[in-house]
Design an enzyme around this catalytic site. Structure first.
Site, short mmCIF file in Angstrom:
data_model
loop_
_atom_site.label_atom_id
_atom_site.label_comp_id
_atom_site.label_asym_id
_atom_site.label_seq_id
_atom_site.Cartn_x
_atom_site.Cartn_y
_atom_site.Cartn_z
N GLU A 44 0.83 -1.11 -0.06
CA GLU A 44 0.11 0.04 0.10
C GLU A 44 0.90 1.32 -0.05
OE1 GLU A 44 -2.95 0.34 -0.60
OE2 GLU A 44 -3.69 -1.59 -0.51
N TYR A 127 -6.08 6.58 4.58
CA TYR A 127 -6.23 5.69 3.64
C TYR A 127 -5.51 4.29 3.97
CZ TYR A 127 -5.45 2.71 -0.21
OH TYR A 127 -5.39 1.44 -1.17
N ASP A 145 -9.50 4.72 -2.22
CA ASP A 145 -8.46 5.27 -3.05
C ASP A 145 -9.24 5.90 -4.32
OD1 ASP A 145 -9.34 3.11 -4.70
OD2 ASP A 145 -7.31 2.18 -4.87
#
Length: 352
Positions: A44, A127, A145
């Site tokens: 990520e 996020y 996202d």
């Protein structure tokens, strides 16, 4: 229209999930395999502002060299920065190390499961915290996202332009996140945006949510999401000095930890300013201009970099910087690679 069904999307995901090196797919999950939080976190962080295609090889190299968070925490900063070279947004690499060390020192090498605890770690924002909590630990967190923003914008025909629409889109994504299989669901929505609900020419005919999509019903899917026009990025100018000794060693410098390309190797050069700078070579020599300018886009400005090249004797003593033998193109960030490529291709007899 009714809300899209999480069950419908998960059925689609079970059949069409992308195979990614950091992902535990639906069949593996059913067989009892669970995601590794280290893999989720590393991927990520790498995927921020970067494509899946670009990240694959970096992820596998990192995993081969540092197979767990403890090994990464012990790594030398320079080695991690060198492996990161080319991925861009280099503050991510510095925060990667800070986060790994915090996990080892403060959490006994284990990733926290809760989003609130993850947010306290260096370099982990809303996020990334949601992604780790949902995907690695199956917590019902909304993972939003750019792909998910686009899906939500079309599903609910959100007319507010981005980035102003972000809170509304997060709220909608949160409303749809199920209590069952939230990690798989988060990845399913991202896959839907990446493969079907694409920015241009979405494949609505094979979308599992097409009957619930308000934008499709109104024939507006191509128009959404709307975006506020961005102002033109200003231009900055600089000069980079590429010097090589007779023995093949290149003159480089390690950039300051703070600022753009912090901690990375680069060519000595001037500051990047709004006006073309004055010459400031790092060592006396016969500098020549290959006549080609390197252009590179950063988030907030466009860089136009003039180049100067020199061949030096083995006893050369620069005012700043140091010589590196066996310098690889891969050791440099993208803009510095571009400069090296220009020099090598425009005057190969000088630098080969």
């Amino acid at each position: 229209m009714r809300d899209p069904s999480a069950t419908t999307l998960l059925e689609w995901y079970d059949a069409h999930a992308r195979e990614l090196p950091w992902r535990v797919g639906p069949s593996e999950r059913k067989a009892g395999e669970v995601p590794d939080p280290y893999h989720v976190w590393l991927s990520e962080v790498m995927l921020q502002q970067t494509t899946v295609a670009a990240v694959r090889s970096y992820f596998l190299r990192f995993l081969d060299r540092w197979p767990d968070v403890g090994r990464l925490a012990e790594a030398e900063d320079a080695h991690v920065m060198a492996e990161w070279a080319g991925l861009g947004y280099y503050a991510r690499a510095r925060n990667l190390l800070k986060c790994a060390r915090a996990i080892v020192q403060e959490h006994e090498g284990r990733f926290p499961e809760m989003r609130e605890d993850l947010l306290r770690l260096p370099g982990i924002g809303p996020y990334t915290a949601a992604a780790i909590s949902a995907i690695a630990f199956d917590r019902p967190e909304a993972v939003v996202d750019g792909n998910v923003e686009r899906v939500m914008s079309r599903l609910f025909r959100v007319e507010t332009p981005l980035p102003k629409a972000k809170p509304e889109l997060v709220a909608l994504a949160t409303r749809l996140t199920p209590a069952a299989r939230p990690g798989d669901y988060a990845q399913a929505v991202m896959d839907l945006g990446a493969t079907i609900c694409t920015p241009k020419s979405p494949a609505c005919g094979i979308c599992p949510w097409v009957r619930a999509c308000s934008a499709y019903a109104a024939g507006r899917q191509q128009e959404l999401p709307k975006r506020t026009a961005r102002p033109a990025r200003p231009v900055r100018y600089g000069i980079a000095y590429l010097a090589r000794r007779a023995d093949g060693a290149w003159l480089v410098q390690t950039r300051p930890e703070s600022g753009l390309l912090g901690g990375m190797l680069g060519w000595p050069g001037t500051e990047w300013t709004t006006d073309p700078p004055e010459e400031a070579p790092p060592i006396q020599g016969e500098w020549w201009n290959p006549g080609v300018e390197v252009r590179h886009g950063f988030t907030h400005f466009q860089l136009r970099l003039s180049l100067r090249v020199a061949e030096l004797q083995n006893d050369a003593q620069p005012d700043h910087g140091h010589f590196v033998a066996g310098l690889r193109r891969e050791d440099l960030p993208s803009v510095m690679r571009k400069a090296m490529d220009v020099v090598a291709s425009s005057m190969p007899g000088k630098v080969a």
